[in-house]
Design a protein around this motif. Structure first.
Motif, PDB file in Angstrom:
ATOM      1  N   GLN A   3       0.810  -1.214   0.000  1.00 56.07           N
ATOM      2  CA  GLN A   3       0.000   0.000   0.000  1.00 56.07           C
ATOM      3  C   GLN A   3       0.849   1.272   0.000  1.00 56.07           C
ATOM      4  N   ASP A   4       2.104   1.169   0.418  1.00 57.42           N
ATOM      5  CA  ASP A   4       2.972   2.358   0.485  1.00 57.42           C
ATOM      6  C   ASP A   4       3.858   2.517  -0.741  1.00 57.42           C
ATOM      7  N   ASP A   5       3.591   1.745  -1.783  1.00 55.68           N
ATOM      8  CA  ASP A   5       4.389   1.774  -3.005  1.00 55.68           C
ATOM      9  C   ASP A   5       3.574   2.468  -4.095  1.00 55.68           C
ATOM     10  N   ALA A   6       4.019   3.650  -4.510  1.00 53.74           N
ATOM     11  CA  ALA A   6       3.263   4.438  -5.484  1.00 53.74           C
ATOM     12  C   ALA A   6       3.126   3.705  -6.818  1.00 53.74           C
ATOM     13  N   ARG A   7       4.184   3.017  -7.227  1.00 50.36           N
ATOM     14  CA  ARG A   7       4.096   2.325  -8.507  1.00 50.36           C
ATOM     15  C   ARG A   7       3.067   1.201  -8.445  1.00 50.36           C
ATOM     16  N   MET A   8       3.013   0.484  -7.344  1.00 45.48           N
ATOM     17  CA  MET A   8       2.040  -0.592  -7.209  1.00 45.48           C
ATOM     18  C   MET A   8       0.621  -0.035  -7.199  1.00 45.48           C
ATOM     19  N   ALA A   9       0.442   1.104  -6.544  1.00 44.88           N
ATOM     20  CA  ALA A   9      -0.880   1.735  -6.509  1.00 44.88           C
ATOM     21  C   ALA A   9      -1.314   2.142  -7.914  1.00 44.88           C
ATOM     22  N   ASP A  10      -0.379   2.662  -8.695  1.00 47.46           N
ATOM     23  CA  ASP A  10      -0.677   3.066 -10.069  1.00 47.46           C
ATOM     24  C   ASP A  10      -1.045   1.853 -10.919  1.00 47.46           C
ATOM     25  N   HIS A  13      15.405  -0.433  -4.846  1.00 48.66           N
ATOM     26  CA  HIS A  13      14.967  -1.810  -5.023  1.00 48.66           C
ATOM     27  C   HIS A  13      16.171  -2.744  -4.823  1.00 48.66           C
ATOM     28  N   PHE A  14      16.078  -3.587  -3.811  1.00 48.02           N
ATOM     29  CA  PHE A  14      17.165  -4.496  -3.498  1.00 48.02           C
ATOM     30  C   PHE A  14      16.748  -5.942  -3.784  1.00 48.02           C
ATOM     31  N   LEU A  15      17.738  -6.763  -4.120  1.00 49.91           N
ATOM     32  CA  LEU A  15      17.464  -8.177  -4.327  1.00 49.91           C
ATOM     33  C   LEU A  15      17.061  -8.829  -3.010  1.00 49.91           C
ATOM     34  N   ASN A  16      16.301  -9.901  -3.132  1.00 45.75           N
ATOM     35  CA  ASN A  16      15.903 -10.704  -1.985  1.00 45.75           C
ATOM     36  C   ASN A  16      16.823 -11.916  -1.943  1.00 45.75           C
ATOM     37  N   GLY A  17      17.800 -11.891  -1.038  1.00 45.35           N
ATOM     38  CA  GLY A  17      18.792 -12.961  -0.983  1.00 45.35           C
ATOM     39  C   GLY A  17      18.216 -14.320  -0.671  1.00 45.35           C
ATOM     40  N   GLU A  18      17.073 -14.361   0.017  1.00 44.97           N
ATOM     41  CA  GLU A  18      16.435 -15.653   0.301  1.00 44.97           C
ATOM     42  C   GLU A  18      15.715 -16.188  -0.932  1.00 44.97           C
ATOM     43  N   LEU A  19      15.030 -15.314  -1.653  1.00 48.33           N
ATOM     44  CA  LEU A  19      14.331 -15.739  -2.864  1.00 48.33           C
ATOM     45  C   LEU A  19      15.311 -16.260  -3.909  1.00 48.33           C
ATOM     46  N   THR A  20      16.461 -15.600  -4.041  1.00 48.31           N
ATOM     47  CA  THR A  20      17.430 -15.944  -5.091  1.00 48.31           C
ATOM     48  C   THR A  20      18.510 -16.918  -4.607  1.00 48.31           C
ATOM     49  N   GLU A  58      12.805  -0.764 -16.875  1.00 44.08           N
ATOM     50  CA  GLU A  58      12.616  -0.571 -15.435  1.00 44.08           C
ATOM     51  C   GLU A  58      11.402  -1.333 -14.909  1.00 44.08           C
ATOM     52  N   GLN A  59      10.279  -1.280 -15.627  1.00 41.35           N
ATOM     53  CA  GLN A  59       9.078  -1.981 -15.158  1.00 41.35           C
ATOM     54  C   GLN A  59       9.334  -3.474 -15.060  1.00 41.35           C
ATOM     55  N   ARG A  60      10.007  -3.999 -16.061  1.00 41.36           N
ATOM     56  CA  ARG A  60      10.320  -5.422 -16.078  1.00 41.36           C
ATOM     57  C   ARG A  60      11.296  -5.771 -14.961  1.00 41.36           C
ATOM     58  N   ALA A  61      12.285  -4.919 -14.752  1.00 46.07           N
ATOM     59  CA  ALA A  61      13.285  -5.179 -13.718  1.00 46.07           C
ATOM     60  C   ALA A  61      12.635  -5.264 -12.340  1.00 46.07           C
ATOM     61  N   ILE A  62      11.676  -4.388 -12.081  1.00 42.99           N
ATOM     62  CA  ILE A  62      10.998  -4.407 -10.780  1.00 42.99           C
ATOM     63  C   ILE A  62      10.208  -5.703 -10.611  1.00 42.99           C
ATOM     64  N   THR A  63       9.520  -6.111 -11.671  1.00 43.83           N
ATOM     65  CA  THR A  63       8.787  -7.375 -11.610  1.00 43.83           C
ATOM     66  C   THR A  63       9.722  -8.538 -11.320  1.00 43.83           C
ATOM     67  N   LEU A  64      10.869  -8.568 -12.001  1.00 42.39           N
ATOM     68  CA  LEU A  64      11.823  -9.654 -11.793  1.00 42.39           C
ATOM     69  C   LEU A  64      12.374  -9.649 -10.376  1.00 42.39           C
ATOM     70  N   ILE A  65      12.648  -8.480  -9.834  1.00 42.42           N
ATOM     71  CA  ILE A  65      13.160  -8.390  -8.468  1.00 42.42           C
ATOM     72  C   ILE A  65      12.175  -9.031  -7.494  1.00 42.42           C
ATOM     73  N   LYS A  66      10.888  -8.874  -7.753  1.00 41.24           N
ATOM     74  CA  LYS A  66       9.865  -9.379  -6.844  1.00 41.24           C
ATOM     75  C   LYS A  66       9.512 -10.841  -7.090  1.00 41.24           C
ATOM     76  N   THR A  67       9.770 -11.339  -8.288  1.00 37.55           N
ATOM     77  CA  THR A  67       9.253 -12.672  -8.629  1.00 37.55           C
ATOM     78  C   THR A  67      10.299 -13.676  -9.089  1.00 37.55           C
ATOM     79  N   ASP A  68      11.437 -13.225  -9.595  1.00 40.65           N
ATOM     80  CA  ASP A  68      12.388 -14.130 -10.245  1.00 40.65           C
ATOM     81  C   ASP A  68      13.393 -14.687  -9.240  1.00 40.65           C
ATOM     82  N   PRO A  69      13.556 -16.011  -9.173  1.00 41.18           N
ATOM     83  CA  PRO A  69      14.563 -16.585  -8.279  1.00 41.18           C
ATOM     84  C   PRO A  69      15.989 -16.375  -8.771  1.00 41.18           C
TER      85      PRO A  69
END
Length: 686
Positions: A198-205, A574-581, A634-645
């Motif tokens: 809810q605090d992410d402007a891009r997600m709200a958009d 935007h930082f990588l998720n070391g546990e996801l990856t 950039e849009q794709r990179a953000i998606t990958l950061i959140k979803t790609d292992p």
């Protein structure tokens, strides 16, 4: 672990690629022959020190000079290879489409007529949404929520997204049998974060644009009260998102293994009748239990089934049916679908041309039929033999490495060696080709073709239940530019298309290829020993074969790797998720170590040559950097950061090398250099 889904979701707009400025295969071969090293000096940025940023040192000029094509979200070495394959497939598909003398029911008839059914844009524009009329009527006719279980089973057959996803795969605790997995699904956005941040402007958009997108699509389909329906759909999907497990939680193969009888499941979900579902899904009597990956989500789904009205659920299912098939309807649906999935989510500037989309669709639907022709025309037996030889050296490198580990006990080493010895290898293409003879393809029925093809895939998966494991089956086609490791099968698989320039250069000296291709060989083998794969034994069963002390040492090493990757930021904020990856990072870490060891074994005692002033170690590391070259919008990179292992290419290169002592000696990395880590912070696992 990964399963084959019974439901085949709508084809991704991101699956295809277009040409852009990059060395063509012919140019690559010529230059590799002249240089002998496989290295392109013109791609390097010599203003960047190798010791500070090896990724940009190796290819900074390429990164600056090459733009992402307008119809792509990413561009780089892998995407270039995929584009080359698409051009090869185009010759196969268009030739079949033009042949007017094809025998009915033949492979060429199916290929040509499927492509032609997609290319007949005039007919599709005239049809509009009419091709979905009967399916939409079926949803509208639902009398009560009890019928939803049967509808979900039907949607699995025709490839429509639903809250629960069923898949057939090996039983993780009894790998000699097939089982049915049930996992969470049902969202229209990439993952739960898109609904809950809810605090992410891009997600709200994106949420606002998603609502407008749903309204537009429902309106195009003739639905009334599209605004109110969109509100209900967003609310329903948000409820599902709240119940879903995170991507990190889903990586745990023990927690996601929950085998329950249908009677037990019926007690868990008062509103959803599992007996009706398994009967309608044609798996009743074939299995007595289902493996539930996320039990709390199943309960959350049941609560949503109870809390939302039947009309809300009708809107939800109508929306997902339309969304799944919109790329194959009239131009207004196609354009609106691309506008959201392609432009808003991935940042792509324009849709691929219709012929490219048609080739991609034909390839996906008739994969092994097209693949058989592809192998005959474009895959060299010499490449297959050379790759198999390389794999042999990698397996020997792992065998020797396990024995030299100073943190592992003899007891665990013995079990690791047993598992390693049981890894099977598949290179190029399957021994047995899939039979599509029962599939009917018509030149004037695109949606019907897709529904029949998806139903055939579904039936093929269900037919496995109760039968012996098919160890000859491939889960990628030969024309796929990728590779995989299966923990239940304990096998590595390298399709033919992965073994091509610029990812593999037959005219470059071995050291380069041990970096470019070999890193992937080492990577896939090491998945048998990453934080997930290491929980499976040599027979593919989920079983702990570690001593408690060794397991703790392993976890301690991996925690350091998690912390290292948590500091990497592909984009500001935007930082990588070391546990996801983590699994992929372990595989990258081990892959580069094994690439150098395997290369040295391949020399068989001979000295490694210096070519064009590059040592063998330097060429190998340059090969690694070239193979991982790429960039994303950039849009794709953000998606990958959140979803790609997987970590982005930059960190797959630099993140691996900063832990590798041979990189330090090869490029004289010293304290004060940006790629210098003190020895106590370097991670070496395998």
């Amino acid at each position: 672990m990964k399963r084959l889904l019974l439901s085949t979701l709508a084809l991704s707009l991101l699956a295809n690629v277009a040409q852009a400025a990059d060395p063509s295969p012919t140019t690559v071969v010529a230059k590799a022959t002249a240089l002998g090293s496989g290295i392109y000096p013109e791609n390097m940025d010599k203003a960047v020190r190798a010791q500070d940023d090896f990724y940009r040192y190796a290819q900074g000029a390429w990164l600056s000079a090459n733009e992402i094509p307008a119809d792509k979200s990413d561009w780089g070495t892998f995407m270039k290879a995929r584009e080359d394959v698409q051009q090869q497939l185009r010759t196969i598909v268009e030739s079949a489409a033009k042949d007017g003398n094809k025998r009915a029911g033949s492979d060429l008839q199916k290929i040509g007529d499927l492509y032609n059914s997609f290319m007949d844009e005039k007919k599709l524009n005239a049809l509009g949404v009419a091709a979905l009329k009967s399916e939409l009527a079926q949803i509208a006719s639902l009398k009560d929520k009890a019928a939803i279980a049967r509808l979900i089973a039907h949607f699995h057959e025709i490839g429509v997204n639903t809250p629960i996803r069923a898949g057939v795969g090996q039983d993780s605790k009894n790998s000699s049998q097939y089982a049915v997995d049930i996992s969470q699904g049902g969202l229209g956005l990439p993952n739960r974060d898109y609904y809950l941040k809810q605090d992410d402007a891009r997600m709200a958009d994106i949420r606002a644009k998603y609502k407008a997108h749903i309204e537009k699509m429902l309106t195009l389909a003739g639905e009334k009260n599209a605004t109110a329906q969109a509100d209900n759909i967003i609310a329903l999907e948000t409820a599902l998102a709240k119940a879903q497990w995170t991507a990190v939680e889903n990586r745990d193969p023990v927690k996601t293994y929950n085998k329950l009888a249908v009677s037990e499941l019926n007690k868990m979900t008062p509103a959803f009748n599992w007996t009706s579902f398994v009967q309608a899904a044609h798996i009743h009597g074939k299995v007595n239990e289902l493996i539930i990956q996320q039990p709390s989500f199943i309960k959350g789904f049941d609560e949503s089934l109870n809390n939302f009205s039947l009309d809300a659920w009708k809107s939800y299912f109508s929306w997902h049916l339309i969304s799944a098939y919109s790329p194959f309807l009239s131009s207004d649906f196609v354009n609106e679908d691309f506008g959201f999935k392609g432009a808003t989510i991935a940042g792509i500037k324009e849709n691929r041309s219709r012929d490219k989309r048609g080739v991609a669709l034909t390839d996906q639907v008739l994969g092994e039929t097209v693949g058989k022709i592809y192998v005959e025309k474009y895959f060299s037996p010499e490449v297959k033999q050379r790759t198999e030889k390389m794999v042999g050296y990698f397996l020997e490198a792992f065998k020797q490495s396990i024995e030299t580990l100073d943190w592992m006990s003899p007891e665990t080493k013995k079990q690791a060696q047993i598992k390693l010895s049981k890894i099977s290898v598949k290179i190029g293409y399957p021994r047995q080709w899939r039979d599509y003879s029962s599939l009917t393809i018509k030149s004037d029925d695109l949606v019907g073709n897709l529904m029949r093809a998806r139903k055939a895939r579904y039936d093929r998966e269900v037919a496995k239940l109760g039968k012996p494991i098919d160890r000859e089956e491939w889960h990628m086609t030969p024309q796929t530019v990728n590779a995989y490791y299966s923990p239940e099968m304990n096998e590595i698989v390298f399709p033919a298309a992965r073994l091509q320039s610029p990812l593999f250069d037959v005219n470059a000296e071995d050291a380069f290829n041990y970096g470019a291709l070999g890193i992937s060989i080492g990577h896939e083998i090491s998945h048998a020993f990453d934080d997930q794969g290491a929980q499976y034994d040599g027979d593919g069963n989920l079983r702990n074969w570690w001593t408690a002390e060794d397991q703790e040492k392993f976890k301690k090493k991996t925690r350091v790797l998690v912390e290292q990757y948590n500091t990497y930021s592909p984009l500001p904020g935007h930082f990588l998720n070391g546990e996801l990856t983590l699994g992929e990072n372990i595989a990258d870490n081990a892959g580069i170590v094994m690439a150098l060891r395997a290369y040295k074994l391949s020399l068989q005692g001979k000295p490694a040559p210096v070519i064009d002033g590059w040592t063998a170690e330097q060429r190998l590391f340059m090969g690694l950097a070239q193979a991982r070259r790429g960039k994303s919008r950039e849009q794709r990179a953000i998606t990958l950061i959140k979803t790609d292992p997987h970590s982005p290419g930059e960190f797959r290169v630099n993140g691996s090398l900063v832990n590798h002592p041979d990189f330090y000696s090869s490029f004289d990395v010293k304290p004060g250099d940006k790629m210098y880590l003190t020895p106590d912070k370097r991670v070496s696992i395998w």
